[in-house]
Design a protein around this motif. Structure first.
Motif, short mmCIF file in Angstrom:
data_model
loop_
_atom_site.label_atom_id
_atom_site.label_comp_id
_atom_site.label_asym_id
_atom_site.label_seq_id
_atom_site.Cartn_x
_atom_site.Cartn_y
_atom_site.Cartn_z
N VAL A 76 0.82 -1.21 0.00
CA VAL A 76 0.00 0.00 0.00
C VAL A 76 0.86 1.26 0.00
O VAL A 76 0.63 2.18 -0.78
CB VAL A 76 -0.96 0.00 1.21
CG1 VAL A 76 -1.74 1.30 1.27
CG2 VAL A 76 -1.91 -1.18 1.10
N SER A 77 1.89 1.29 0.85
CA SER A 77 2.68 2.52 0.90
C SER A 77 3.43 2.73 -0.42
O SER A 77 3.54 3.86 -0.89
CB SER A 77 3.64 2.52 2.09
OG SER A 77 4.61 1.52 1.92
N THR A 78 3.91 1.64 -1.03
CA THR A 78 4.62 1.79 -2.30
C THR A 78 3.70 2.36 -3.38
O THR A 78 4.05 3.31 -4.08
CB THR A 78 5.19 0.44 -2.75
OG1 THR A 78 6.05 -0.05 -1.74
CG2 THR A 78 5.96 0.59 -4.04
N VAL A 79 2.51 1.78 -3.49
CA VAL A 79 1.57 2.26 -4.52
C VAL A 79 1.26 3.74 -4.30
O VAL A 79 1.32 4.55 -5.23
CB VAL A 79 0.28 1.41 -4.50
CG1 VAL A 79 -0.81 2.08 -5.32
CG2 VAL A 79 0.57 0.01 -5.00
N LEU A 80 0.96 4.08 -3.05
CA LEU A 80 0.61 5.48 -2.78
C LEU A 80 1.78 6.42 -3.05
O LEU A 80 1.61 7.50 -3.60
CB LEU A 80 0.16 5.63 -1.32
CG LEU A 80 -1.19 5.01 -0.99
CD1 LEU A 80 -1.51 5.18 0.49
CD2 LEU A 80 -2.29 5.63 -1.84
N GLU A 81 2.98 5.99 -2.67
CA GLU A 81 4.14 6.86 -2.85
C GLU A 81 4.46 7.07 -4.32
O GLU A 81 4.77 8.18 -4.74
CB GLU A 81 5.35 6.29 -2.11
CG GLU A 81 5.31 6.64 -0.62
CD GLU A 81 6.00 5.62 0.26
OE1 GLU A 81 5.66 5.54 1.44
OE2 GLU A 81 6.86 4.89 -0.26
N VAL A 82 4.37 5.99 -5.10
CA VAL A 82 4.64 6.14 -6.53
C VAL A 82 3.57 7.01 -7.18
O VAL A 82 3.87 7.90 -7.99
CB VAL A 82 4.72 4.76 -7.21
CG1 VAL A 82 4.77 4.91 -8.72
CG2 VAL A 82 5.95 4.02 -6.72
N ALA A 83 2.31 6.80 -6.78
CA ALA A 83 1.24 7.63 -7.34
C ALA A 83 1.46 9.10 -6.99
O ALA A 83 1.38 9.98 -7.85
CB ALA A 83 -0.11 7.15 -6.82
N ALA A 84 1.78 9.36 -5.71
CA ALA A 84 2.01 10.74 -5.30
C ALA A 84 3.22 11.32 -6.01
O ALA A 84 3.21 12.47 -6.46
CB ALA A 84 2.21 10.81 -3.78
N GLY A 85 4.27 10.51 -6.14
CA GLY A 85 5.48 10.97 -6.83
C GLY A 85 5.19 11.32 -8.28
O GLY A 85 5.66 12.34 -8.80
#
Lengths: 289, 267, 408
Positions: A76-85
């Motif tokens: 979850v954190s990876t998906v969110l971080e890449v999306a935010a990035g």
């Protein structure tokens, strides 16, 4: 001359090799060996138990929970971080006054010590006096039990992680975005492609390798999650935020069940090795292109 | 226009926690132990800073500096020659690939997985509870990173320069020090800054391998404050701000390098 | 080149910096944080004033981190701690493993201490630690609120539940009771008085895991029923939250009230001064069994400054300083005579009762694996408390894990 020329690279590698041998190879081997013993310390008084420790891990509700939490957190954190990035990179892709300043400021959370980050957010998450709940109550909403609802605590830590490390994903994706030649877009524009189609058909495929690397590096890091949990929840409430790193720490440095802790460490190293292979493959592929 | 507003808005949003920290460090306890959402202190005070300074906090800052300098120094001293060897020489039996693969695994491996045997290594060396021991342990994080990053920089230095010097009869050491290192300087500085930030923020090894309170690094000390079941937010914020200023300053210095690191990671 | 030179210089400088300091008159004290911290801080201040040449360092840590640090330090012989503050439940492990210094080899310890507290400081007849804080788990209730709704001092835990239910439903903004629900040591010490009152136990006298008993199941079921009567978020409550809830009038009954927290009940920060009665814990099928929670001071076996450490410990446990600590910080003394001291009784009206409780206090199981047993039990208790496990299942699984820990 040729002999010394053959020796030279080894000479140059010696300091690094020494450090790796003493500080990583030897510990790795020792961890592997210890994972086969029941011991509360080293090999003195140790009892060989074969794969018993691994079987025990497998049976342990706490280890399984730690693995589940770690995987959930990582994904979850990876998906969110890449999306935010990605969002940030697209937003900052075009030059405007103040962009350099904004980019520098955006990086601030990423370089802070995790302990400082944790200190801030633990205060923010405080149920009675925390900034977030004060904010909610000011607009007439009830306070949220950020860290003591077992169904929420892990996601609160995800929130902190995204805040802290989305800038890192942004950096990678932004670098990739800069490398896309502008004439690709020109051609598409001539063909009459709208912004969404240009994004979907041009930007996204060209960015894919960067998104992949950002995701990989972030997931590797998330997989190690320790500091935040250690200082924010201690793994609680219940086992809601226990991670594999916390599990190793508790078994090793609190219970001195060194065999079991080493077995869990071996599992972690195996996963890290797998991720390293995936990463190396992606690097080689990138180099071949 | 929307883009600019959105960019500034997002940036402001992501900075609120930092603003909160700065403001709280100047608030008397009665102001932050409350349900108010006022960010700025009404009655600013320097108590928290005074308490920290009187408590010998500068000593902890010095510890962090010493450990960061040592970690940087050692990782560059060991990492630069290694990166040079890997970039410039043909090593037998694809040793370079094996070595880099190993470096990668270490870079990705969780530090906690090595912590238990490391304890024993440091004890055997008599380096438990010393800064030198912590500097050595930090190499697990710093050295793979330094090699990885410097490798890219060394490859970027054209070999033709060295060949020209070789024709002039310059020995290896002379070439390395007079041609490669100066050309590498931006890369060395960038690497040094990243390793320094990494060491400055490192927590797990400091927690495990340092026992005497006066030898603590800043993150290890902050953790003891967080674990208290009290709300010492003013003191923590002051501490956090002091611990963050150097890295924030460093990131301003090398923002360009950050983008560079990322492209190095792409190699 | 210049960078390299500087780096090299830095490394050399470091090597100089990290050389072991010459033997010096040093005292490193590792103690607890929160309510205990002011006591040691005060003592360090006074001791430093009398001995200006000693370099004193003091570390404050939470219970768990303190145990980890002391145990790791003792195993690794880091010689990093000279005076260690120990929970009485850690003492058996530290003494049995030879991690502490026999105090009689460094000048002995004068003073008439409370019997239960000196008992837990001895191993095979030798004295390895000095009782420092004479803590005991008491029980506290708001006499005004209970009286208002027609209740007297609760004699059993069932009485407690009844009173709490009534008050919770009739008093706006007041929870029936409060306890420490955070995992680890706090939730375990909250639960033990209830467990004992039902006739259950964690470890039998002969060292067997006995948590899978019907009595334990009844006790846990009752303990879990406390949650509905407690403030929201009690799963994360530790000492500070519990004390605040009582002092701000947000809860009517404290399931446990350690005497070291009770010091501020009548203080200026309390909204309920004079209204809180501090008494021995209720019983249930058995009479009450007050739980000892003494904190001890010991000298790690690897300390390089044993004589200095012993001198500090004697200083701290002297009658005048024990009295000073009690008066200024509320941490109860361990010298028996002080519980009838007229200044102290004037400030803490429950002290004579506390001495009686201390004299019959029940120590927690004296096994060297207790730290681990406690963590296991704390984990499972919390899983039950947050509703992720049924009481019977939690006890059965905890018992199996405890049995395994005891066998090692």
């Amino acid at each position: 001359m040729t002999a010394s020329r053959r020796l030279l690279p080894w000479l140059l590698l010696t300091p690094a090799l020494l450090i790796f041998a003493g500080l990583t190879l030897y510990p790795l081997g020792r961890t592997l060996a210890l994972s086969l013993f029941a011991t509360d310390y080293g090999f003195e008084n140790a009892k060989f138990v074969g794969l018993e420790n691994f079987r025990e891990l497998w049976d342990s509700r706490f280890f399984r929970q730690a693995v589940t939490n770690t995987v959930l957190f990582t994904v979850v954190s990876t998906v969110l971080e890449v999306a935010a990035g990605l969002g940030l990179a697209l937003l900052l892709d075009r030059a405007f006054p103040g962009r350099t300043l904004i980019m520098t400021l955006l990086l601030a959370p990423f370089v802070l010590s995790t302990m400082v980050v944790t200190a801030i957010w633990r205060a923010w998450f405080h149920f009675d006096l925390g900034f977030l709940n004060n904010l909610l109550r000011t607009v007439g909403l009830p306070g949220v039990p950020w860290l003591f609802d077992p169904n929420l605590a892990l996601w609160s830590i995800v929130l902190v992680d995204v805040w802290q490390t989305a800038p890192f994903a942004f950096l990678i994706i932004f670098a990739g975005l800069r490398l896309i030649p502008q004439d690709v877009y020109e051609a598409a524009r001539v063909d009459g492609a709208g912004p969404w189609r240009r994004f979907r058909d041009m930007t996204l495929p060209l960015l894919a390798p960067y998104l992949f690397v950002a995701a990989l590096l972030r997931s590797v890091d998330s997989f190690k999650l320790f500091d935040k949990v250690y200082a924010m929840t201690g793994g609680g409430p219940g086992q809601a935020t226990e991670t594999v790193s916390m599990f190793v720490y508790r078994q090793g440095f609190r219970f001195f069940d060194i065999g079991l802790a080493s077995a869990a460490a071996v599992v972690m190293i195996a996963v890290a090795g797998l991720l390293a292979i995936v990463y190396a493959a992606s690097l080689l592929k990138g180099a071949g292109r | 226009m929307i883009r600019i507003v959105a960019a500034f808005g997002l940036c402001a949003l992501s900075l609120i926690p930092l603003v909160w920290m700065v403001a709280t460090s100047f608030k008397p306890p009665a102001e932050y132990v409350s349900t108010s959402i006022a960010l700025w202190p009404q009655d600013p005070t320097l108590t928290h800073y005074r308490v920290l300074l009187d408590g010998g906090m500068w000593r902890l800052g010095l510890n962090s500096v010493v450990v960061a300098l040592g970690t940087v120094g050692l990782s560059l001293l060991a990492g630069l020659p290694a990166a040079y060897a890997l970039a410039r020489f043909q090593l037998p039996k694809r040793f370079d690939i094996v070595f880099l693969g190993f470096v990668l695994v270490i870079k990705l491996a969780p530090p906690i997985a090595l912590a238990i045997p490391l304890y024993q290594v440091l004890r055997a060396l008599g380096l438990l509870d010393t800064h030198l021991g912590l500097i050595l342990a930090n190499q697990i994080l710093a050295l793979p990173f330094a090699i990885w990053m410097l490798l890219g920089f060394v490859r970027d230095v054209p070999y033709s320069f060295e060949e020209a010097a070789m024709l002039d009869g310059a020995g290896f050491l002379k070439r390395l020090l007079e041609i490669v290192v100066p050309l590498l300087m931006p890369g060395l500085v960038a690497t040094a800054v990243f390793v320094a930030i990494m060491s400055w923020n490192e927590f797990l090894f400091a927690l495990l391998f340092i026992q005497t309170p006066s030898k603590f690094t800043l993150p290890a000390f902050i953790a003891t404050l967080i674990n208290e079941d009290e709300t010492l937010w003013g003191k923590l914020s002051a501490m956090g701000l002091i611990a963050s200023l150097p890295v924030l300053f460093a990131v301003g210095l090398v923002r360009r390098g950050l983008t560079r690191e990322v492209s190095v990671d792409q190699h | 080149m210049r960078t390299m030179g500087k780096a090299l210089g830095a490394v050399l400088m470091l090597a100089g910096l990290v050389l072991p300091a010459a033997a010096q008159d040093r005292l490193v004290i590792a103690g607890r944080d929160a309510g205990f911290a002011p006591a040691l801080a005060k003592m360090v201040e006074l001791y430093q004033a009398k001995n200006p040449n000693v370099k004193i360092e003091r570390l404050e840590l939470g219970g768990g981190p303190l145990y980890e640090r002391l145990a790791v330090g003792a195993r690794e012989k880091t010689a990093a701690t000279d005076v260690a503050m120990l929970d009485d439940i850690w003492a058996p492990e530290f003494m049995a493993r030879g991690w502490l210094t026999d105090l009689d080899t460094v000048g002995g310890l004068p003073g008439e201490f409370v019997k239960s507290a000196i008992d837990v400081s001895k191993h095979n007849g030798k004295l390895y630690a000095a009782p420092f804080v004479g803590n005991i788990a008491m029980f506290a209730y708001r006499k005004d609120l209970l009286a208002k709704h027609g209740f007297e001092r609760p004699k059993t835990w069932s009485d407690v539940v009844k009173a709490a239910q009534t008050i919770q439903s009739k008093e706006e903004g007041v929870s029936g009771l409060v306890f420490r629900g955070i995992k680890g040591n706090p939730i375990v010490t909250s639960f033990l008085p209830v467990l004992w009152a039902h006739g259950g136990d964690v470890v039998s006298a002969d060292g067997k895991a006995v948590l899978d008993s019907p009595a334990a199941e009844k006790a846990l079921t009752q303990f879990l029923s406390f949650k509905a009567l407690a403030p929201k978020g009690v799963e994360t409550y530790n000492a500070t939250e519990l004390r605040d809830a009582i002092q701000q009038g947000r809860a009517a009954i404290a399931v446990e009230m350690w005497s070291s927290w009770a010091g501020t009940l009548d203080g200026s920060a309390s909204k309920v001064a004079g209204q809180v009665e501090v008494v021995a814990s209720p019983g249930e099928v058995k009479g009450p069994a007050p739980m000892l929670g003494a904190w001890l001071l010991g000298i790690p076996a690897d300390s390089p400054n044993k004589a200095r450490a012993a001198d500090f410990i004697r200083f701290v446990t002297s009658p005048e300083n024990q009295k000073l600590i009690a008066l200024e910080t509320g941490n109860p003394p361990t010298l028996a005579a002080l519980f009838n001291d007229k200044d102290l009784v004037a400030k803490y009206r429950w002290y004579p009762a506390q001495l009686e409780a201390l004299n019959v206090a029940q120590a927690r199981p004296r096994i060297s694996q207790w730290a681990r047993v406690e963590t296991i039990l704390g984990d499972y208790l919390q899983l039950a408390l947050i509703g992720q496990m049924q009481p019977k299942q939690a006890l059965t699984e905890a018992n199996a894990q405890i049995a395994r820990a005891l066998s090692r």
